[in-house]
Motif scaffolding. Structure first.
Motif, short mmCIF file in Angstrom:
data_model
loop_
_atom_site.label_atom_id
_atom_site.label_comp_id
_atom_site.label_asym_id
_atom_site.label_seq_id
_atom_site.Cartn_x
_atom_site.Cartn_y
_atom_site.Cartn_z
N ASN A 74 0.79 -1.23 0.00
CA ASN A 74 0.00 0.00 0.00
C ASN A 74 0.83 1.28 0.00
OD1 ASN A 74 -2.46 -1.40 -0.07
ND2 ASN A 74 -2.38 -1.76 2.12
N GLU A 75 1.77 1.33 -0.93
CA GLU A 75 2.42 2.60 -1.23
C GLU A 75 1.39 3.55 -1.81
OE1 GLU A 75 5.19 4.28 -4.78
OE2 GLU A 75 5.89 2.42 -3.86
N VAL A 100 -3.98 -3.24 -6.50
CA VAL A 100 -4.14 -1.79 -6.52
C VAL A 100 -5.54 -1.49 -5.98
CG1 VAL A 100 -4.22 0.30 -7.92
CG2 VAL A 100 -2.59 -1.52 -8.50
N MET A 101 -5.57 -0.65 -4.94
CA MET A 101 -6.83 -0.25 -4.32
C MET A 101 -6.90 1.27 -4.22
SD MET A 101 -7.22 -3.10 -1.26
CE MET A 101 -5.53 -2.92 -0.65
N ASP A 102 -8.06 1.74 -3.79
CA ASP A 102 -8.19 3.17 -3.54
C ASP A 102 -7.65 3.50 -2.15
OD1 ASP A 102 -10.15 2.12 -1.86
OD2 ASP A 102 -11.67 3.59 -2.43
N GLN A 103 -7.78 4.76 -1.74
CA GLN A 103 -7.30 5.20 -0.44
C GLN A 103 -7.94 4.43 0.70
OE1 GLN A 103 -5.40 7.19 1.28
NE2 GLN A 103 -6.53 7.68 3.14
N THR A 104 -9.21 4.08 0.58
CA THR A 104 -9.93 3.44 1.68
C THR A 104 -9.60 1.97 1.83
OG1 THR A 104 -11.87 2.78 0.36
CG2 THR A 104 -11.84 5.04 1.23
N LYS A 184 -7.57 10.92 -3.63
CA LYS A 184 -7.15 10.46 -4.96
C LYS A 184 -6.05 9.41 -4.89
CE LYS A 184 -9.80 13.24 -7.37
NZ LYS A 184 -10.51 13.90 -6.24
N TYR A 185 -5.61 9.06 -3.68
CA TYR A 185 -4.52 8.10 -3.56
C TYR A 185 -4.90 6.73 -4.09
CZ TYR A 185 -1.92 11.16 -0.34
OH TYR A 185 -1.23 12.19 0.24
N LEU A 186 -3.98 6.14 -4.82
CA LEU A 186 -4.00 4.70 -5.06
C LEU A 186 -3.14 4.05 -3.98
CD1 LEU A 186 -3.45 4.46 -8.93
CD2 LEU A 186 -5.61 4.44 -7.67
N SER A 187 -3.53 2.87 -3.55
CA SER A 187 -2.75 2.08 -2.60
C SER A 187 -2.22 0.87 -3.36
CB SER A 187 -3.62 1.65 -1.42
OG SER A 187 -4.16 2.78 -0.76
N VAL A 188 -0.92 0.89 -3.62
CA VAL A 188 -0.32 -0.09 -4.53
C VAL A 188 0.56 -1.06 -3.74
CG1 VAL A 188 1.01 -0.43 -6.64
CG2 VAL A 188 -0.30 1.70 -6.31
#
Length: 431
Positions: A74-75, A100-104, A184-188
């Motif tokens: 989750n970078e 790959v997820m959203d901020q939540t 707007k964050y992606l959590s990678v």
């Protein structure tokens, strides 16, 4: 630091360290494991080609130094649009993107449909028709603000509000505690090429430091953790401690508590005197004495002292020598009630370059903290978050590591704070 002031500091703190019974101190070593191999990395996943994302594994890895393995959970990355292309930059070359997820951390995106892995350029590209939204790179400089956000001139810039600041004539930039950036964050989560860790700036475990508190922890004794610091140590901009939105990630102090308890199997009581907007000298004033008393009266076994952001930006109120004298005075006061207390001194992560008015001020702070470490006989350890943040900013935009775009670490950076500090307390490679 001048000889006069070095002498002052030495006299100021020298008498208290004779109570510690600690020896073998040496200068802070930054990690330079350019020869990292899988054998040296306890969290290396040989099965990264087939591994799947697991919530429980992420919780275990939340505050564990990711650089001792090859998988980064989750970078945070923001997809920016430019010249008809939308891309989100990653810190390292991805060997395989796992999720790959959203901020939540509740919306999962689909490879090929929502994003494409561009391994060689260390990024994700966002194709047409993706459900991932993008930001203009000009947003951070207060241009091309998306619809639905309200510009205000004062008050609390939360929810859909933001302010436009200008510091030192360098240009405008946005300040917000709302979701303009973190929304707007992606959590990678991805496995990365470990060769890219060469020359990294993370702290490295050294058994010569903090022997007293580590002996207690190894013996299964519960400890009290004192914390003195500013808004960063108070957890500001973390989704768990302050914002109270998904994914509810705690600030670095609460992560430290949980990780120490996890690896040592003890209980950690936190007593914090951290307060937003304060400098290294605040606790030494009449206004700050009650906060300092909270920590002193707890007789901490370990005390984290983390100032500098408000001392040095935008206009320095304390330069290196004054900063060091303030930190030394705080240590002395803690030692009066807890003579065996040991210390972790944190050099702050960077502020927004447009917010900073004097170059080199955080280098002065690191020099002052390193001097206190050298005089501490092993009972003082400096952890430098400035160099880590600057390393990240060679790849990332500032709003990708600081969701208020000024001076507060986001969830990912709070995690890296906890990880880096934990390397001073626990030998992940051998324990």
């Amino acid at each position: 630091m001048s000889g006069k002031n070095i002498h002052f500091l030495a006299v100021f703190i020298g008498t208290i360290y004779c109570l510690c019974g600690c020896g073998g101190g040496e200068k802070n070593q930054q990690s330079t494991d350019s020869g990292n191999t899988e054998a040296k990395m306890p969290f290396f996943r040989e099965d990264y080609e087939t591994m799947t994302y697991n919530d429980e594994e992420y919780k275990e890895a939340l505050s564990r130094p990711y650089w001792l393995g090859n998988v980064l959970y989750n970078e945070t990355a923001i997809p920016f649009s430019r010249d008809g292309e939308i891309c989100a930059s990653l810190l390292y070359k991805p060997e395989r993107v796992i999720r790959v997820m959203d901020q939540t951390l509740s919306v999962v995106y689909e490879e090929g449909k929502d994003y494409i892995v561009d391994k060689e350029n260390k990024r994700l590209t966002i194709p047409s028709g993706s459900s991932i939204s993008a930001l203009s790179p000009l947003v951070a400089e207060a241009q091309e603000i998306p619809d639905g956000y309200e510009k205000i001139s004062g008050g609390s810039a939360t929810e859909n509000k933001y302010q436009v600041w200008n510091s030192g004539g360098k240009g405008n930039f946005v300040y917000t505690e709302g979701p303009l950036f973190y929304g707007k964050y992606l959590s990678v989560t991805y496995a990365y090429d470990i060769e890219e860790l060469s020359g990294n700036s993370f702290n490295r475990y050294d058994e010569n430091y903090l022997p007293t508190v580590r002996a207690k922890l190894r013996a299964g004794e519960n400890i009290t953790l004192g914390v003195l610091g500013d808004s960063i140590s108070a957890g500001c901009s973390s989704t768990g401690d302050v914002l109270h939105v998904l994914p509810n990630t705690p600030g670095y102090v609460n992560q430290l508590k949980t990780e120490i308890e996890r690896v040592y199997g003890v209980n950690v009581e936190v007593k914090s005197g951290a307060r937003g907007g304060t400098t290294s000298g605040w606790l030494l004033t009449e206004d700050g004495k009650s906060s300092l008393k909270t920590v002193r009266d707890a007789c901490p076994d370990l005390c984290v002292i983390a100032y500098g952001m408000n001392d040095g930006a935008p206009n320095p109120v304390n330069y290196g020598e004054a900063f060091g004298e303030n930190i030394s005075a705080l240590m002395t006061r803690i030692k009066m009630t807890s003579p065996t207390c040991e210390f972790i001194l944190v050099n702050s992560f960077p502020c927004n370059e447009l917010y900073k008015r004097q170059n080199g001020i955080f280098d002065e702070y690191l020099e002052a903290l390193s001097f206190l470490e050298s005089e501490g006989g092993g009972s003082v350890k400096t952890v430098d978050m400035q160099s880590v943040g600057l390393n990240f900013l060679s790849v990332k935009r500032y709003c990708e590591i600081a969701s208020n775009n000024v001076n507060h670490p986001n969830d990912f950076m709070h995690r890296v704070y906890a990880m880096n500090i934990m390397t001073a307390l626990y030998d992940y490679k051998n324990e």
